[in-house]
Write an enzyme that holds these catalytic residues in place. Sequence first.
Site, PDB file in Angstrom:
ATOM      1  N   THR A  29       1.386 -18.236 -48.409  1.00  0.00           N
ATOM      2  CA  THR A  29       0.322 -18.741 -49.264  1.00  0.00           C
ATOM      3  C   THR A  29      -0.779 -19.389 -48.436  1.00  0.00           C
ATOM      4  O   THR A  29      -0.521 -20.295 -47.643  1.00  0.00           O
ATOM      5  CB  THR A  29       0.884 -19.753 -50.271  1.00  0.00           C
ATOM      6  OG1 THR A  29       1.951 -19.132 -50.991  1.00  0.00           O
ATOM      7  CG2 THR A  29      -0.193 -20.212 -51.232  1.00  0.00           C
ATOM      8  N   ASP A  40      -1.005 -23.691 -43.599  1.00  0.00           N
ATOM      9  CA  ASP A  40      -2.103 -24.480 -44.147  1.00  0.00           C
ATOM     10  C   ASP A  40      -1.649 -25.674 -44.967  1.00  0.00           C
ATOM     11  O   ASP A  40      -2.463 -26.495 -45.359  1.00  0.00           O
ATOM     12  CB  ASP A  40      -3.007 -23.595 -45.007  1.00  0.00           C
ATOM     13  CG  ASP A  40      -2.356 -23.208 -46.326  1.00  0.00           C
ATOM     14  OD1 ASP A  40      -1.111 -23.115 -46.357  1.00  0.00           O
ATOM     15  OD2 ASP A  40      -3.088 -22.987 -47.309  1.00  0.00           O
ATOM     16  N   ASP A  71       2.969 -18.555 -42.668  1.00  0.00           N
ATOM     17  CA  ASP A  71       3.245 -18.939 -44.038  1.00  0.00           C
ATOM     18  C   ASP A  71       2.529 -17.913 -44.919  1.00  0.00           C
ATOM     19  O   ASP A  71       1.508 -17.360 -44.521  1.00  0.00           O
ATOM     20  CB  ASP A  71       2.708 -20.343 -44.309  1.00  0.00           C
ATOM     21  CG  ASP A  71       2.866 -20.733 -45.761  1.00  0.00           C
ATOM     22  OD1 ASP A  71       3.988 -20.633 -46.269  1.00  0.00           O
ATOM     23  OD2 ASP A  71       1.859 -21.113 -46.381  1.00  0.00           O
TER      24      ASP A  71
END
Length: 816
Positions: free
Chosen positions: A296, A533, A294
């Site tokens: 971000t 996250d 991912d």
Amino acid sequence: MTVLGLTSAEARTRLEASPPRPPPRGSRSYRDIVWSNTFTVFNLILGTLLVLVLVFGDPRDALFGGVIVANTAIGIFQEVRAKRTLDRLSLLAAPRAHAWRDGELAELPVDQVVVGDALHLEPGDQVVADGRVIAARTLSLDESILTGEADQVAKGEGDEVLSGAYCAAGAGDYEVEHVGADSFAERIASEARGTRSVLSPLQRDINTVLKITVAAMVPLAIALVVALALQDRGITESVDKAVAALVPLVPEGLVLLTSLTFAVAAVRLGRLGTLAQRLNAVESLASVDTCCFDKTGTLTDNRIRLEGVEAAAGHEEDEARELLGALAASAGARNSTSQAIAEGLPAEARPVAAEVPFSSARKWSAVQLDGAGTLVLGAPDVLARAGVMLPDPLRDSIERHARARRRVVLLARTGQPLSGEELPGGLAPVGIALLVEGLREEAIGAVSFLASQGVDLKVISGDGVETVQAVALAAGVPGAEAALAGPDIPDDDGALADVALGTTVFGRVTPEQKQRLVAGLTGRGRYVAMCGDGVNDVLALKEARLAIAMGNGSQMAKGVSDLVLLTNQFATVPAAVEEGRRIIRNTHRVAKLFVAKSVYSAALLATFGLAPIAFPFLPRHLSVTSSLTIGIPAFFLALSKSSGPVRREGFLRSLAAFVLPAGLIAAAAIGAAYLLVRGPLDLSVIQGRSAAVVVATAVGLGIVIEVERGVERRRVRPWVWGMVAAFALVFTLGLQVAALRDFFAVEVPTTDAWWVIAACSAAGIALLVAVRRIPWLARMEAGPPDEQGPAAEGLHGYDPADAVESVRAKRSGEAP
């Protein structure tokens, strides 16, 4: 006004009155560790032979019992050490409760929550106790961990919530009704108490080796017992011969060293702040050939800040700023974007008539404010497809900022009210907010390392394609030019898998699309790791073969992950890869020592053991030779640094290519020395056994050197030469000590016997070296080219050791 929750005094009184709660079960219990290391198949076999020696044989031949004790003690010690480290780290990754105390939100450990507490939920938070909703704003829970159903469940006031679920969207508060052992999750856990073991590829390989060993041992043992019965020898001599022949067949230290390397690797990474929630996850990471990130919070540092605001035609910048600030301040559930806007544009919260919180699937959020209409904040391309008309100057500005790696969100406004979770009509653009996020300083090096190791990298994000692509290019992700937007991803599974293989960057994808992309890669035979996250990463994390979460990520992401980077230092991923590859390389190497011993022991049993002559060894002799040529060297080799290819397939074939010739050659050299000393030289049994012990030690140390050199003919490390020389010296000096000679029933060989020993040892080692250079055998041991992984060394200017030191420096003495 009613105040939610309890006062601190009320909570303290209830906590003191409640029964003590057992600690949550995390890593293996001490009982499990002791049991699994003590009551093993090989301890049972060796223990039975030990009893026979103590009852019927010479107690001096019970020396191998020390191996049982040492192996068991070392295994228990290392796993307990790993458990304590992992338990400390687990506390850092454990869910926390946000409770209303004295009218304010306080973050609490779960064991401080009491019945009657009012707990607050936002996206990513875990439900830590059973209760009922007392306030909700479009609250939805993910209860898949409880029910197995992937669909989100909407919750309203009065609805029951169960511990173990996660907040997927919206926000809310619930009053606690059950905690600890009375909670739903704990009741389920108590019914399913026990250790669930998921074997890694390496563990399956080792188990196969052990099954083959046991399968070969059973008929040999039966044949030996029959032969001893027919020879009508005395009980003491029969027991000595049986034990001497059977004990070395058992590769008793191989399982120990496998679990030992896992435990040590977990402790090493634990010191860097990486929690291995499965002990074998580190080794599993070394098998990864595709890594999905991912953007971000993984490649970027998750610190978003507002850089600027631009107004659309017909609006002033001050107006856009005012409305953006009002939206962020009034939203009941904030994500990182609205939080950055709230920090950059402080404003007073206004009364909210209706709200649709941000969803990764929708890519927009909305609030209906009294006197301001309905404000919608979302991805420009998503809102444009929904009918929001973007003037050309604004569209050009959005594209320009996206190319500059800024995140752009569009603010639109309408006078129509919100109805459910549908976008209202009549939306017109007010302006755009420009957000920036920093690239993690270690991301470039980590990406370079993984790419150099042949790992295929994919960046999958919910942000716009241009933004994601810019970050991927800045991080040095190979092939980042190949990018695709979520709406263009095909629905057909086969076509999607093709796209997943051939494309590097994916932007504007939904959580379900992330999951399907990972599933498509896995379906094509890829061993996929997913790094994320957020709540929007959870589906993909669950789908991946290995899930990695950032320590500052959502509780939900950490809860489903195999590895948690508690320090949020992405540099530990290369360090973990190196640890995993070191485990595989070293375990494959030391397995050759143990199984080669089993092969030459089987050959000696099948010849000398079944013949009506004295066996070349007493059991006590094998304790010396095994310790100096296998046990101690294997321990150091298993825990040492290593380099060279990582072979994920063909392990058994490679093992057989080494151990069969090595074991047969060792057996021939030992047998030849014994027979020559006993026959042509006509010396005593003790002289013959002394010659066999010396040759077994010499050839065994030669096998250690060949294992170190490998099929690649690596240069032998100086410390390995030093270790071999030290063991040879210790053995030679031991022969000069009369007390040791008496205990081990050996003699200093005669001059003629020394010549035989030298000739047989030299011939055995030379033959071993020559046989390993036979081309077809070397190819068999090396495996075909496509099974040879890249050397796990610091390529492209990146060294995992540097990353480790960097993390250590940043942590500057913090406890793990």
